[in-house]
Design an enzyme around this catalytic site. Structure first.
Site, PDB file in Angstrom:
ATOM      1  CE  LYS A  13      22.771  28.283   5.621  1.00  0.00           C
ATOM      2  NZ  LYS A  13      22.191  29.127   6.599  1.00  0.00           N
ATOM      3  CB  VAL A 104      12.045  21.622   1.873  1.00  0.00           C
ATOM      4  CG1 VAL A 104      11.649  22.800   1.000  1.00  0.00           C
ATOM      5  CG2 VAL A 104      12.394  20.414   1.014  1.00  0.00           C
ATOM      6  CB  ALA A 109      22.003  26.318   2.721  1.00  0.00           C
ATOM      7  N   GLY A 110      19.423  23.721   2.064  1.00  0.00           N
ATOM      8  CA  GLY A 110      19.255  22.495   1.282  1.00  0.00           C
ATOM      9  C   GLY A 110      19.153  22.764  -0.209  1.00  0.00           C
ATOM     10  CB  ALA A 113      23.022  21.227  -0.402  1.00  0.00           C
ATOM     11  CG  ASP A 145      23.222  30.369   2.057  1.00  0.00           C
ATOM     12  OD1 ASP A 145      23.967  31.283   2.464  1.00  0.00           O
ATOM     13  OD2 ASP A 145      22.089  30.150   2.526  1.00  0.00           O
TER      14      ASP A 145
HETATM   15  O1  C5P Z   1      20.308  34.448  -2.342  1.00  0.00           O
HETATM   16  P1  C5P Z   1      19.076  33.666  -2.043  1.00  0.00           P
HETATM   17  O2  C5P Z   1      18.216  33.455  -3.260  1.00  0.00           O
HETATM   18  O3  C5P Z   1      19.339  32.388  -1.315  1.00  0.00           O
HETATM   19  O4  C5P Z   1      18.230  34.540  -1.035  1.00  0.00           O
HETATM   20  C1  C5P Z   1      16.892  34.252  -0.729  1.00  0.00           C
HETATM   21  C2  C5P Z   1      16.245  35.474  -0.101  1.00  0.00           C
HETATM   22  O5  C5P Z   1      16.799  35.709   1.192  1.00  0.00           O
HETATM   23  C3  C5P Z   1      16.464  36.757  -0.858  1.00  0.00           C
HETATM   24  O6  C5P Z   1      15.476  36.938  -1.852  1.00  0.00           O
HETATM   25  C4  C5P Z   1      16.328  37.800   0.243  1.00  0.00           C
HETATM   26  O7  C5P Z   1      14.979  38.039   0.552  1.00  0.00           O
HETATM   27  C5  C5P Z   1      16.945  37.099   1.439  1.00  0.00           C
HETATM   28  N1  C5P Z   1      18.373  37.414   1.627  1.00  0.00           N
HETATM   29  C6  C5P Z   1      18.731  38.681   2.036  1.00  0.00           C
HETATM   30  N2  C5P Z   1      20.050  38.986   2.219  1.00  0.00           N
HETATM   31  C7  C5P Z   1      21.007  38.052   2.015  1.00  0.00           C
HETATM   32  C8  C5P Z   1      20.652  36.737   1.602  1.00  0.00           C
HETATM   33  C9  C5P Z   1      19.325  36.463   1.416  1.00  0.00           C
HETATM   34  O8  C5P Z   1      17.884  39.556   2.233  1.00  0.00           O
HETATM   35  N3  C5P Z   1      22.285  38.354   2.211  1.00  0.00           N
END
Ligand code: C5P
Length: 329
Positions: A13, A104, A109-110, A113, A145
């Protein structure tokens, strides 16, 4: 007889717009974003195991092991399969063979995916017959994501990004994608964004999950996306994480400038970076811009790869159906 297996793939993405609100109580940031899937894919082949374990092997398109993805229990594809097993009471184990074409920690957003492809592959392998909302629910628990990686195309994302509203219009965009190493840590880029914006007023009023299409922050870009006009889309591109990403990786700014000087309509950091996106008019334009940015990028960054990519309507999906059989069985 060899066991049946299911192959699924899911797209990378990009964010045409990524507006980041204040940090929430749970540590996440409220977002208003427009996602677009691009035609770079990770594939996951799910094969049943004879025991209840969930295992994973991750290779690049040439078949070499990929470094930098989580070990088994942390791998998002493994977490996806494990979540689905728990949710649906599946007792058999599964081996996941992940073929990664999405770099990576690249802002593409690998990992999401991989999770989305694993969900789709395992749901088909186990004959779970889950409907889309149920799968989206599991996806949201795995990462912000992941729901978008299931849906693909072009979509508005709100909440922490997990609330996805697909858009009917998927513009035929062409981009020069510049990837480089090492990756950037998403939490570190969000944290740097917070510290750079400390004391600033943030437009929290725009982060309304109920009416995102009318969101004042996204209105211009959504109109541009509806028009399909690349020049209008270029003026609407936005990424609140870009100042922090370019601060953490100083070489990025010069490559963006080189892209614009080479005639790209616009350039921006992809998500939390360090991947860069240069919007172009089509493949011929992409080739000219790619030549110019390749020398700038190889001078400023490590592990550079420059390729032409396109917006795509696809989300995570089974590739070979009925399931292929391994080992010629
Ligand atoms: O949701 P995901 O695990 O992909 O998010 C990875 C990190 O990115 C979270 O731990 C956070 O630090 C940050 N993040 C955030 N706000 C979001 C999405 C991600 O702060 N809306």
């Amino acid at each position: 007889m060899s066991p049946p297996s299911v192959l699924a793939r899911a797209p990378a993405k990009i964010n045409l717009a990524l507006h980041v609100g204040p940090v929430r109580g749970d540590g996440y940031h409220e977002l208003a974003t427009v996602y677009e899937a691009i035609d770079v894919y990770d594939e996951v082949r799910a094969t049943p195991r004879n025991d209840p374990a969930v295992s994973v092997e991750t290779v690049d398109p040439a078949g070499w092991p990929v470094v930098g993805v989580g070990a088994d229990a942390d791998h998002l594809a493994v977490r996806a399969a494990a979540a689905l097993r728990r949710q649906c009471g599946v007792e058999t184990g599964v081996h996941l063979h992940v073929r990664k074409d999405i770099p990576v920690a690249a802002g593409l957003a690998g990992g999401s995916a991989d999770a989305a492809a694993a969900l789709v592959a395992c749901a088909a392998l186990w004959g779970l017959g889950l409907d889309r909302p149920e799968l989206l629910d599991v996806a949201a628990g795995l990462g912000s994501d992941v729901p978008f990686a299931l849906v693909g195309g072009t979509a508005v994302g709100t909440g922490r990004g997990e609330r996805v509203q697909p858009l009917p219009a998927a513009p035929a965009t062409t981009w020069v994608l510049v990837t480089s190493t090492p990756g950037l840590s998403t939490p570190a880029v969000y944290a740097r964004t917070d510290s750079m914006r400390a004391g600033h007023d943030l437009p929290a009023a725009g982060f309304d999950g109920e009416t995102p299409a009318g969101d004042v922050l996204l209105a211009d870009l959504l109109a541009a996306v509806r028009s399909g006009d690349a020049d209008r889309i270029a003026t609407g591109l936005h990424n609140d994480l870009q100042p922090a990403a370019t601060r953490l990786r100083p070489g990025l700014a010069g490559v963006l400038a080189a892209g614009r000087a080479a005639g790209a309509l616009a350039g921006l950091v992809s998500g939390s970076g360090p991947s860069l996106l240069l919007l172009v008019r089509g493949d011929a334009h992409a080739a000219a811009v790619a030549t110019a940015v390749t020398s700038a990028a190889t001078g400023a960054l490590a592990g550079v790869r420059v390729r032409t990519v396109h917006g795509t309507g696809t989300g995570a999906a089974v590739v070979d159906d009925p399931p292929a059989r391994l080992g010629g069985g």
